[in-house]
Design an enzyme around this catalytic site. Structure first.
Site, mmCIF file in Angstrom:
data_model
loop_
_atom_site.group_PDB
_atom_site.id
_atom_site.type_symbol
_atom_site.label_atom_id
_atom_site.label_comp_id
_atom_site.label_asym_id
_atom_site.label_seq_id
_atom_site.Cartn_x
_atom_site.Cartn_y
_atom_site.Cartn_z
ATOM 1 N N TRP A 102 13.052 -1.892 5.729
ATOM 2 C CA TRP A 102 13.888 -2.222 4.579
ATOM 3 C C TRP A 102 15.370 -2.065 4.882
ATOM 4 O O TRP A 102 16.189 -2.894 4.452
ATOM 5 C CB TRP A 102 13.459 -1.405 3.361
ATOM 6 C CG TRP A 102 12.093 -1.811 2.932
ATOM 7 C CD1 TRP A 102 10.946 -1.066 3.002
ATOM 8 C CD2 TRP A 102 11.687 -3.104 2.446
ATOM 9 N NE1 TRP A 102 9.867 -1.809 2.570
ATOM 10 C CE2 TRP A 102 10.292 -3.051 2.221
ATOM 11 C CE3 TRP A 102 12.381 -4.280 2.164
ATOM 12 C CZ2 TRP A 102 9.581 -4.146 1.738
ATOM 13 C CZ3 TRP A 102 11.669 -5.377 1.691
ATOM 14 C CH2 TRP A 102 10.279 -5.304 1.472
ATOM 15 N N ASP A 171 19.586 3.185 -0.519
ATOM 16 C CA ASP A 171 18.426 2.510 -1.109
ATOM 17 C C ASP A 171 17.349 3.570 -1.291
ATOM 18 O O ASP A 171 16.792 4.080 -0.326
ATOM 19 C CB ASP A 171 17.949 1.397 -0.168
ATOM 20 C CG ASP A 171 16.646 0.747 -0.614
ATOM 21 O OD1 ASP A 171 16.123 1.111 -1.693
ATOM 22 O OD2 ASP A 171 16.134 -0.104 0.131
ATOM 23 N N LYS A 195 7.999 1.041 -7.347
ATOM 24 C CA LYS A 195 7.302 1.931 -6.433
ATOM 25 C C LYS A 195 7.064 3.313 -7.035
ATOM 26 O O LYS A 195 6.003 3.886 -6.881
ATOM 27 C CB LYS A 195 8.081 2.047 -5.116
ATOM 28 C CG LYS A 195 8.219 0.708 -4.403
ATOM 29 C CD LYS A 195 8.927 0.839 -3.076
ATOM 30 C CE LYS A 195 9.124 -0.517 -2.421
ATOM 31 N NZ LYS A 195 7.867 -1.193 -2.115
#
Length: 365
Positions: A102, A171, A195
């Site tokens: 990511w 993030d 998530k």
């Protein structure tokens, strides 16, 4: 039908209590007689909810008063573009600490809008976080970007890096609200909700006020944090239902003891799985260095460090039969992955570990 235990990495399990609340409120939200799904985003009903969700974020994380709390569409990947669009203008360059898939995607997106300095050497294997003494930070960077928890590789920061005054952007999509953090150490924190704190459709952004008013001229209004802040996250019709669900999940966290309790449970659940891996004499293999192991996403292989395709398929088949679902590793790395987010209970993890032990005893001879 067997009881389902959902270990999916995202969209992930929601607390059962929250489902009960959603069912009760679905067709009659706030006593209006209609669903939030058909309520105007300009109504007092939604404006009240918008404020309430911001307030619970601020309470849980003790967000300082000089930070704005924003709700944006586009998920975490939308913010991969929004971060450079809003911040890179100061010097035209940014530092990216790539520790997994990511953060790698975030760096690739940022290259469209300015110069990206990769703080760490490029690698295909992400098994830990190199010592900060090896990082090649650029003091001229507009910001330093990290991903605090890599969902695919299972690499998690257990510290906040010192960026020497350069704004730190994080993030936190997959470990948001799993522990307390010092928000004042960050310039920006962002993450998709699906998530650990809600469902797909909304990204939560926490931005320090002095970092506003810097967007590139090409920044779309819908991704401009300054415009979003001025409009209290209601520039246009926001992802109202996703924001609502996030709010109900955050209220559940608060009722259950807040972030101290979430952190305690995260340690307990992940420790159960890692302990089983360690006790398997190499039958189960965790690729991540112990000091960087995620408490949210636990990848492992079976049979060897490279995995045994036959055994892993059999493991997943047996797990499904027992109601242990969404354990297949990400397609990029394979293997097995157990995600133990806030909504996953200790009892569910104990059920998984019991199956892991049974499978080990059957196939390690």
């Amino acid at each position: 039908m067997v009881k389902i235990h959902n270990f999916g990495a995202g969209p992930a399990k929601l607390p059962e209590e929250v489902y009960e609340i959603i069912k009760d409120e679905l067709t009659n939200f706030g006593g209006t007689g209609i669903s939030l799904l058909e309520t105007s985003h300009r109504s007092q009903t939604y404006l009240k909810l918008n404020t309430e969700v911001q307030d619970v974020v601020r309470r849980l994380l003790n967000v300082p008063s000089n930070y704005k709390i924003l709700f944006l569409a586009g998920g975490g990947q939308g913010q991969f573009a929004a971060v450079p669009l809003n911040l890179i203008s100061r010097t035209g360059t940014a530092d990216y600490v790539v520790t997994g898939t990511w953060s790698e995607k975030a760096a690739k997106e940022a290259k469209k809008y300015g110069k990206v300095n990769l703080v760490l050497p490029t690698t295909d294997r992400h098994t830990g976080i190199p010592d900060v003494s090896t990082w090649k930070l650029d003091p001229n960077a507009s910001y330093v970007h990290i991903c605090t928890n890599e969902t695919v590789h299972g690499v998690e920061f257990d510290f906040i890096p010192d960026t020497k005054g350069v704004p730190l952007v994080a993030d936190m999509s997959s470990n948001f609200m799993s522990k307390k953090i010092d928000v004042s150490k960050f310039g920006v924190i962002y993450g998709g909700a699906q998530k650990n704190i809600g469902t797909a459709g909304v990204a939560l952004v926490i931005v320090r006020e002095d970092l506003l008013n810097q967007a590139l001229p090409i920044c779309p209004s819908i991704f401009d944090w300054t415009i979003t802040a001025k409009n209290d996250s209601i520039l246009n019709t926001p992802p109202m239902f996703a924001i609502y669900i996030m709010g109900r999940v955050l209220e559940w966290i608060e009722r259950k003891g807040g972030l101290d309790k979430m952190a305690e449970m995260a340690t307990k659940k992940s420790s159960l799985v890692y302990k089983m891996i360690e006790e398997s004499n190499g039958f189960y293999y965790a690729p991540v260095a112990k000091n960087s192991r995620s408490k949210m996403n636990i990848p492992f292989r079976i049979g060897s460090s490279e995995g045994n395709d036959v055994l892993e398929k059999e493991f997943l088949k047996g797990a499904e039969a027992r109601g242990l679902i969404q354990l297949k590793g990400h397609r990029m790395v394979g293997g097995i992955r157990a995600s133990t987010y806030n909504a996953v209970t200790v009892e569910e993890v104990e059920t998984l570990v019991s199956y892991m032990r049974e499978f080990y005893q059957q196939h390690s001879k």
